[in-house]
Write a protein that holds these residues in place. Structure first.
Motif, PDB file in Angstrom:
ATOM      1  N   ALA A   1       0.829  -1.214   0.000  1.00 49.37           N
ATOM      2  CA  ALA A   1       0.000   0.000   0.000  1.00 49.37           C
ATOM      3  C   ALA A   1       0.862   1.261   0.000  1.00 49.37           C
ATOM      4  CB  ALA A   1      -0.923  -0.004   1.202  1.00 49.37           C
ATOM      5  N   GLY A   2       2.084   1.127   0.511  1.00 50.89           N
ATOM      6  CA  GLY A   2       2.964   2.289   0.557  1.00 50.89           C
ATOM      7  C   GLY A   2       3.228   2.787   1.968  1.00 50.89           C
ATOM      8  N   LYS A   3       2.995   1.907   2.951  1.00 53.12           N
ATOM      9  CA  LYS A   3       3.167   2.303   4.356  1.00 53.12           C
ATOM     10  C   LYS A   3       4.601   2.726   4.659  1.00 53.12           C
ATOM     11  CE  LYS A   3       1.744  -1.806   5.568  1.00 53.12           C
ATOM     12  NZ  LYS A   3       1.434  -2.282   4.199  1.00 53.12           N
ATOM     13  N   SER A   4       5.551   1.885   4.235  1.00 55.50           N
ATOM     14  CA  SER A   4       6.953   2.197   4.546  1.00 55.50           C
ATOM     15  C   SER A   4       7.427   3.415   3.767  1.00 55.50           C
ATOM     16  CB  SER A   4       7.835   0.991   4.238  1.00 55.50           C
ATOM     17  OG  SER A   4       7.364  -0.126   4.940  1.00 55.50           O
ATOM     18  N   SER A   5       6.890   3.601   2.551  1.00 51.53           N
ATOM     19  CA  SER A   5       7.240   4.800   1.785  1.00 51.53           C
ATOM     20  C   SER A   5       6.778   6.030   2.545  1.00 51.53           C
ATOM     21  CB  SER A   5       6.547   4.788   0.417  1.00 51.53           C
ATOM     22  OG  SER A   5       6.869   3.623  -0.281  1.00 51.53           O
ATOM     23  N   LEU A   6       5.565   5.953   3.114  1.00 54.38           N
ATOM     24  CA  LEU A   6       5.035   7.094   3.851  1.00 54.38           C
ATOM     25  C   LEU A   6       5.889   7.381   5.085  1.00 54.38           C
ATOM     26  CD1 LEU A   6       2.916   9.276   4.279  1.00 54.38           C
ATOM     27  CD2 LEU A   6       1.497   7.606   5.464  1.00 54.38           C
ATOM     28  N   LEU A   7       6.195   6.341   5.858  1.00 55.41           N
ATOM     29  CA  LEU A   7       7.009   6.549   7.061  1.00 55.41           C
ATOM     30  C   LEU A   7       8.347   7.198   6.684  1.00 55.41           C
ATOM     31  CD1 LEU A   7       7.152   5.673  10.265  1.00 55.41           C
ATOM     32  CD2 LEU A   7       9.038   4.325   9.377  1.00 55.41           C
TER      33      LEU A   7
ATOM     34  N   GLN B   1       9.112   9.019   4.125  1.00 54.46           N
ATOM     35  CA  GLN B   1       9.013  10.376   3.568  1.00 54.46           C
ATOM     36  C   GLN B   1       8.556  11.422   4.589  1.00 54.46           C
ATOM     37  OE1 GLN B   1       9.805  11.583   0.652  1.00 54.46           O
ATOM     38  NE2 GLN B   1      10.125   9.750  -0.579  1.00 54.46           N
ATOM     39  N   ILE B   2       7.666  11.014   5.491  1.00 53.21           N
ATOM     40  CA  ILE B   2       7.049  12.017   6.373  1.00 53.21           C
ATOM     41  C   ILE B   2       7.781  12.135   7.711  1.00 53.21           C
ATOM     42  CG2 ILE B   2       5.263  10.653   7.591  1.00 53.21           C
ATOM     43  CD1 ILE B   2       3.256  12.879   6.746  1.00 53.21           C
ATOM     44  N   THR B   3       8.665  11.156   8.006  1.00 53.47           N
ATOM     45  CA  THR B   3       9.473  11.236   9.234  1.00 53.47           C
ATOM     46  C   THR B   3      10.951  11.111   8.851  1.00 53.47           C
ATOM     47  OG1 THR B   3       9.707   8.872   9.725  1.00 53.47           O
ATOM     48  CG2 THR B   3       7.658   9.890  10.408  1.00 53.47           C
ATOM     49  N   HIS B   4      11.820  11.240   9.846  1.00 52.71           N
ATOM     50  CA  HIS B   4      13.250  11.067   9.569  1.00 52.71           C
ATOM     51  C   HIS B   4      13.660   9.599   9.651  1.00 52.71           C
ATOM     52  CE1 HIS B   4      13.886  15.284   9.359  1.00 52.71           C
ATOM     53  NE2 HIS B   4      13.423  15.501  10.575  1.00 52.71           N
ATOM     54  N   ALA B   5      12.707   8.739  10.047  1.00 50.33           N
ATOM     55  CA  ALA B   5      13.035   7.312  10.172  1.00 50.33           C
ATOM     56  C   ALA B   5      13.061   6.676   8.795  1.00 50.33           C
ATOM     57  CB  ALA B   5      11.986   6.621  11.026  1.00 50.33           C
ATOM     58  N   SER B   6      13.682   5.502   8.707  1.00 47.42           N
ATOM     59  CA  SER B   6      13.615   4.848   7.414  1.00 47.42           C
ATOM     60  C   SER B   6      13.174   3.409   7.584  1.00 47.42           C
ATOM     61  CB  SER B   6      14.936   4.961   6.666  1.00 47.42           C
ATOM     62  OG  SER B   6      15.832   4.058   7.221  1.00 47.42           O
ATOM     63  N   SER B   7      12.309   3.008   6.669  1.00 46.20           N
ATOM     64  CA  SER B   7      11.775   1.650   6.677  1.00 46.20           C
ATOM     65  C   SER B   7      11.888   1.158   5.248  1.00 46.20           C
ATOM     66  CB  SER B   7      10.313   1.707   7.125  1.00 46.20           C
ATOM     67  OG  SER B   7       9.767   0.415   7.151  1.00 46.20           O
TER      68      SER B   7
ATOM     69  N   ASP C   1       9.107  -3.217  -4.068  1.00 45.66           N
ATOM     70  CA  ASP C   1       7.993  -3.320  -5.010  1.00 45.66           C
ATOM     71  C   ASP C   1       7.390  -4.725  -4.953  1.00 45.66           C
ATOM     72  OD1 ASP C   1      10.013  -4.663  -6.180  1.00 45.66           O
ATOM     73  OD2 ASP C   1      10.101  -3.465  -8.015  1.00 45.66           O
ATOM     74  N   TYR C   2       7.713  -5.474  -3.902  1.00 50.25           N
ATOM     75  CA  TYR C   2       7.131  -6.792  -3.685  1.00 50.25           C
ATOM     76  C   TYR C   2       6.413  -6.749  -2.330  1.00 50.25           C
ATOM     77  CZ  TYR C   2      11.511  -6.591  -1.200  1.00 50.25           C
ATOM     78  OH  TYR C   2      12.524  -6.165  -0.398  1.00 50.25           O
ATOM     79  N   PRO C   3       5.382  -7.617  -2.134  1.00 55.36           N
ATOM     80  CA  PRO C   3       4.652  -7.566  -0.866  1.00 55.36           C
ATOM     81  C   PRO C   3       5.458  -8.126   0.303  1.00 55.36           C
ATOM     82  CG  PRO C   3       3.738  -9.269  -2.321  1.00 55.36           C
ATOM     83  CD  PRO C   3       4.803  -8.552  -3.095  1.00 55.36           C
ATOM     84  N   PHE C   4       5.017  -7.797   1.508  1.00 55.79           N
ATOM     85  CA  PHE C   4       5.621  -8.274   2.764  1.00 55.79           C
ATOM     86  C   PHE C   4       7.071  -7.840   2.946  1.00 55.79           C
ATOM     87  CE2 PHE C   4       2.220 -11.148   1.570  1.00 55.79           C
ATOM     88  CZ  PHE C   4       1.401 -11.002   2.666  1.00 55.79           C
ATOM     89  N   THR C   5       7.375  -6.629   2.514  1.00 53.33           N
ATOM     90  CA  THR C   5       8.715  -6.088   2.710  1.00 53.33           C
ATOM     91  C   THR C   5       8.957  -5.852   4.198  1.00 53.33           C
ATOM     92  OG1 THR C   5       8.396  -4.944   0.639  1.00 53.33           O
ATOM     93  CG2 THR C   5      10.292  -4.269   1.940  1.00 53.33           C
ATOM     94  N   THR C   6       7.950  -5.304   4.856  1.00 54.67           N
ATOM     95  CA  THR C   6       8.117  -4.953   6.268  1.00 54.67           C
ATOM     96  C   THR C   6       7.774  -6.149   7.152  1.00 54.67           C
ATOM     97  OG1 THR C   6       7.482  -2.724   5.683  1.00 54.67           O
ATOM     98  CG2 THR C   6       7.449  -3.257   8.028  1.00 54.67           C
ATOM     99  N   GLN C   7       8.699  -6.477   8.063  1.00 53.60           N
ATOM    100  CA  GLN C   7       8.512  -7.656   8.921  1.00 53.60           C
ATOM    101  C   GLN C   7       8.190  -7.310  10.369  1.00 53.60           C
ATOM    102  OE1 GLN C   7       9.363 -10.978   7.793  1.00 53.60           O
ATOM    103  NE2 GLN C   7       9.713 -10.258   5.707  1.00 53.60           N
ATOM    104  N   LYS C   8       8.566  -6.097  10.763  1.00 52.98           N
ATOM    105  CA  LYS C   8       8.251  -5.715  12.141  1.00 52.98           C
ATOM    106  C   LYS C   8       7.950  -4.216  12.205  1.00 52.98           C
ATOM    107  CE  LYS C   8      13.083  -5.277  13.703  1.00 52.98           C
ATOM    108  NZ  LYS C   8      13.262  -3.863  13.661  1.00 52.98           N
ATOM    109  N   PRO C   9       7.266  -3.775  13.246  1.00 49.23           N
ATOM    110  CA  PRO C   9       6.905  -2.355  13.317  1.00 49.23           C
ATOM    111  C   PRO C   9       8.132  -1.454  13.452  1.00 49.23           C
ATOM    112  CG  PRO C   9       5.802  -3.629  15.035  1.00 49.23           C
ATOM    113  CD  PRO C   9       6.774  -4.540  14.395  1.00 49.23           C
ATOM    114  N   ILE C  10       8.058  -0.303  12.814  1.00 52.81           N
ATOM    115  CA  ILE C  10       9.156   0.670  12.893  1.00 52.81           C
ATOM    116  C   ILE C  10       8.559   2.060  13.156  1.00 52.81           C
ATOM    117  CG2 ILE C  10      11.015   1.817  11.583  1.00 52.81           C
ATOM    118  CD1 ILE C  10      11.386  -0.792  10.084  1.00 52.81           C
ATOM    119  N   PRO C  11       9.009   2.706  14.250  1.00 52.73           N
ATOM    120  CA  PRO C  11       8.455   4.021  14.569  1.00 52.73           C
ATOM    121  C   PRO C  11       9.263   5.173  13.978  1.00 52.73           C
ATOM    122  CG  PRO C  11       9.746   3.213  16.411  1.00 52.73           C
ATOM    123  CD  PRO C  11       9.902   2.203  15.303  1.00 52.73           C
ATOM    124  N   GLY C  12       8.602   6.278  13.751  1.00 53.70           N
ATOM    125  CA  GLY C  12       9.256   7.522  13.333  1.00 53.70           C
ATOM    126  C   GLY C  12       8.464   8.689  13.901  1.00 53.70           C
ATOM    127  N   MET C  13       9.046   9.894  13.856  1.00 56.21           N
ATOM    128  CA  MET C  13       8.337  11.047  14.416  1.00 56.21           C
ATOM    129  C   MET C  13       7.930  12.041  13.332  1.00 56.21           C
ATOM    130  SD  MET C  13       8.368  10.163  17.570  1.00 56.21           S
ATOM    131  CE  MET C  13       7.605  11.583  18.334  1.00 56.21           C
TER     132      MET C  13
END
Ligand SMILES: Nc1nc2c(ncn2[C@@H]2O[C@H](COP(=O)(O)OP(=O)(O)OP(=O)(O)O)[C@@H](O)[C@H]2O)c(=O)[nH]1
Ligand SMILES: [Mg+2]
Length: 328
Positions: free
Chosen positions: A91-97, A99-105, A109-121
């Motif tokens: 959906a673009g969750k990690s792209s949003l995190l 771009q909108i925070t200083h964190a990087s996730s 372009d394949y599904p299930f890239t993210t395996q665990k939660p990652i916070p940003g501010m």
């Protein structure tokens, strides 16, 4: 002998009843113990509070040890509020995190890239709001710890890919949340729920609005959900509509910012006190120190008062931007 409980005590007791977690309960109970009138009529009750506190502290220590996977979902809350980002794969969750925070996730372009939660501010005016990227929602599987992360959030951001039937994606997310006994709402009063259910504010967002024809999909998505939720299109990749997004996130959090000052000095407008909408002068005092509540005599208020510097009592409901001088 009558207990003659004060409004302060009753207010703290209400907070205790509403508290969801053991640390929240302990905090509310501490206030109850601090403000309860100390006379013969409350002796029994004070005893009960003491033993309740002992039980809660015990509970806190005896917590079952959580598994490794679950531990990963334990994201320490930082800033004014914690917003959890949910969506289907890609959906673009990690792209949003990123771009909108200083964190990087990691973005893929394949599904299930993210395996665990990652916070940003997210920086919004004089506030920092925590955004938590998560692994994608799946219909047949849910990681231990994930439901708790969602339940403990202050609000949810539900991200749908506008290039892939966003209405269907949102329905899956809502169904999954329902399976976790989480009710989401965008507007209106929080209904009273059955035991075991949680209720959270959510903001559906259509992503990838930069792609051709995505806005046509957005129109349908909007008309399907706009009666129940605030809703908006963004492009996580291009950073489109981020200012609006931040404003909407702030709005659904249902919080206000007030500022405290000491007599003879100006308020520090870069240091807001964050409170739930509907909070009182008593809550402002409590946010500073629990002893303050018990000692508070009155406050002076600049902003929402009838006139600047108006004297108000502890039950006065404060508004966004108020400057408050507490007198003990
Ligand atoms: N055109 C366009 N592509 C986007 C946008 N946001 C994300 N993408 C692309 O969509 C794909 C998935 O992006 P991710 O950010 O990894 O998506 P995710 O939701 O984190 O995916 P999972 O971690 O698998 O759940 C990547 O190829 C991104 O480049 C956008 O706003 N516009
Ligand atoms: Mg991801």
């Amino acid at each position: 002998m009558p207990a003659n409980l004060t409004p302060q005590y009753l207010e703290a007791e209400l907070k205790f009843k509403q508290a969801k977690t053991t640390p929240e309960k302990i905090k509310a109970l501490e206030v109850m113990m601090a403000v309860i009138p100390k006379h013969k009529g409350t002796e029994r009750l004070r005893g009960q509070l003491k033993s309740r506190m002992a039980k809660l502290k015990d509970e806190l220590q005896k917590r079952p040890t959580v598994g490794r996977a679950e531990q990963a979902y334990n994201i320490k809350r930082e800033g004014a509020a914690q917003v959890v980002l949910l969506g289907l794969p890609n959906a673009g969750k990690s792209s949003l995190l990123s771009q909108i925070t200083h964190a990087s996730s990691e973005v893929g372009d394949y599904p299930f890239t993210t395996q665990k939660p990652i916070p940003g501010m997210i920086e919004f005016e004089n506030l920092q709001i925590q955004l938590v990227d998560t692994p994608p929602i799946q219909l047949d599987h849910i990681e231990p710890g994930f439901p708790n992360l969602i339940r403990n959030a202050d609000a949810l951001l539900l991200l749908a890919d506008l290039t892939e039937d966003p209405i269907f994606q949102m329905e899956i997310i809502l169904e999954e949340l329902n399976n976790m006994r989480i009710k989401v709402l965008g507007r209106g009063l929080i209904p009273s729920l059955e035991v075991g259910w949680a209720s959270l504010r959510a903001l559906p967002v259509g992503n990838k609005c930069d792609v051709k024809n995505a806005m046509a999909a957005y129109q349908k998505f909007e008309s399907r959900f706009k009666n129940s939720f605030p809703i908006l299109p963004i492009s996580a990749k291009e950073g489109m509509n981020f200012d609006e997004l931040k404003k909407e996130i702030y709005q659904i959090l249902d919080i206000i910012r007030v500022y405290t000052k000491v007599p003879g000095k100006d308020a520090d407008l870069s240091e807001p006190v964050i409170l739930k909408k509907g909070s009182t002068v008593g809550d402002v005092a409590l946010s500073i120190h629990k002893d303050f509540v018990a000692k508070l005599r009155y406050a002076k208020i600049w902003g929402s008062g009838k006139f600047e510097g108006q004297m108000v009592k502890r039950d006065y409901i404060v508004s966004e931007g108020d400057v408050i001088e507490l007198h003990i």
